[in-house]
Write a protein that holds these residues in place. Structure first.
Motif, short mmCIF file in Angstrom:
data_model
loop_
_atom_site.label_atom_id
_atom_site.label_comp_id
_atom_site.label_asym_id
_atom_site.label_seq_id
_atom_site.Cartn_x
_atom_site.Cartn_y
_atom_site.Cartn_z
N CYS A 387 0.83 -1.21 0.00
CA CYS A 387 0.00 0.00 0.00
C CYS A 387 0.86 1.26 0.00
O CYS A 387 0.53 2.25 -0.66
CB CYS A 387 -0.94 -0.01 1.20
N TRP A 388 1.96 1.22 0.74
CA TRP A 388 2.87 2.37 0.75
C TRP A 388 3.47 2.60 -0.63
O TRP A 388 3.52 3.72 -1.13
CB TRP A 388 3.97 2.14 1.77
N SER A 391 0.75 3.96 -2.97
CA SER A 391 0.49 5.39 -2.74
C SER A 391 1.59 6.26 -3.34
O SER A 391 1.33 7.37 -3.80
CB SER A 391 0.37 5.66 -1.24
#
Length: 409
Positions: A387-388, A391
């Motif tokens: 997810c990091w 993003s």
């Protein structure tokens, strides 16, 4: 001018992070949880095991429940699922090159480089951390199947997939019947042996564990790739599914996806339930005849894995109809799926030092239930990493390295 010289300038660019299909990545993201659960029992090096599975032979009621769920729904089902998605990706890459005008010879060369590098990645993975690496085995299957089938007609692929699946299921049923007949005849089969795969997790010396892992992987990778036949069959089905865009356009194939999900998961879980009952000694068949259940477990696992893929196709079709978009959970799963190689390798980076005897050695202290919790926790950490990266608009480091090596830029 040689093929190697012109490949970097004639091949199309890899798919961008923002244009990938939802369903395959959604399935890969969830599948990595199943792989974490399937792998972690091998780290329980302090427990007694038998030939039927890597699960401990004893434990609490909760441990037995976890083992039963694993044998029914996870073991021998996650890797065929991964193989089908791998085959789907092979055709996506190949067809994208064809659409960009890349000569077929150059597209095949790109796939060949990619698969050789997967074998190399798998070897390094085994050398450093995990003897049960599957990336190398998939690379070997890709090398063979691309050479034999990538330009063959749908009818040829369909025929081979049906024949191989039928043979595998027949072998599983015959092995089970043979084991039952031998048990009924009271044959003196001796004691069951312990699991004979040395993954190096019980070795307190890291350097000594390296040798154990490399030897096991060198023998095990080709065996995983071709011996049971489930991975090549799943890859062929994946290629065939990609040709008809079953996961990119699931709305057009809902009846087929529903049938595949229902039949595949039902057969997969039924076969797993039979094996789980043997693990719990409910059939009265001696442990020395566990081999009769192993064939059934792997053959029905093929259909179970394909059923899971179809299920995620149906889920993607439903999510795409939502006005609000897929939602945060689906977004997170897709982020993991886009970085499936990085996430898969990251599981070993986290698990091996924590659980192996040459690291902190916690594998000797865990039960089946607590080990499952560790597997879920490790997967959640990889979700956070993915997810990091999502993003930040960045690929996973393993995907970036593999693309650079395969595309030579």
């Amino acid at each position: 001018m040689t093929s190697a010289q012109i490949s970097p300038r004639t091949t199309a660019e890899p798919t961008s992070l923002t244009t990938r299909s939802l369903a395959p990545d959604l399935a890969r993201g969830a599948m990595l949880l199943l792989i974490a659960l399937a792998n972690i029992p091998w780290y329980l090096w302090g427990a007694e095991q038998r030939d039927l599975s890597q699960h401990p032979v004893d434990g609490s009621t909760l441990d037995r429940a976890v083992q039963t769920v694993m044998l029914i729904a996870v073991d021998a089902r996650s890797y065929p699922m991964f193989a089908a998605l791998f085959g789907y990706g092979i055709w996506q890459l190949y067809s994208r090159q064809a659409a960009a005008g890349t000569p077929h010879r150059e597209a095949r060369a790109l796939l060949r480089r990619r698969h050789w590098w997967m074998v190399a990645f798998g070897g390094v993975h085994a050398l450093l951390l995990w003897a049960g690496d599957i990336v190398g085995a998939y690379g070997l299957v890709g090398l063979v199947l691309v050479a034999l089938f990538i330009d063959r007609a749908d009818r040829t692929l369909r025929t081979w997939a049906i024949v191989l699946t039928s043979v595998l299921l027949a072998a599983g049923v015959l092995a089970l019947i043979s084991a039952a007949l031998l048990a009924a005849a009271g044959a003196d089969l001796g004691a069951s042996g312990q699991v004979g795969v040395d993954t190096g997790v019980a070795e307190p010396s890291y350097l000594a564990s390296v040798l154990d892992r490399v030897v096991t992987w060198a023998v095990g990778a080709p065996a995983q790739a071709f011996l049971t036949g489930t991975i090549p069959t799943a890859v062929l089905v994946g290629i065939l599914a990609a040709r008809h865009r079953l996961l990119e356009e699931p709305e057009r194939h809902l009846p087929l996806l529903r049938r595949t999900a229902v039949v595949g998961i039902a057969v997969g879980w039924l076969g797993g339930a039979v094996t789980a009952a043997q693990h719990l000694d409910l059939w009265g068949i001696p442990a020395a005849l566990d081999w009769g259940f192993l064939f059934l477990q792997t053959s029905t696992g093929l259909l179970g894995g394909l059923g899971y893929v179809a299920l995620f196709g149906l889920l993607a079709a439903r999510l795409r109809r939502r006005e609000r978009g897929p939602g945060r959970v689906a977004w997170a799963l897709q982020a993991v799926g886009k970085r499936s190689l990085t996430s898969y390798l990251a599981q070993s980076v986290l698990m091996a030092p924590l659980l192996a005897a040459w690291g902190f050695g916690l594998g000797a202290e865990l039960s089946s239930a607590t080990a499952a919790l560790v597997a879920v926790g490790v997967w959640l950490l990889t979700v956070g990493l993915a997810c990091w990266l999502e993003s930040a608009g960045r690929r996973g480091p393993a995907e970036r390295a593999l693309r650079r090596l395969a595309y030579r830029r």
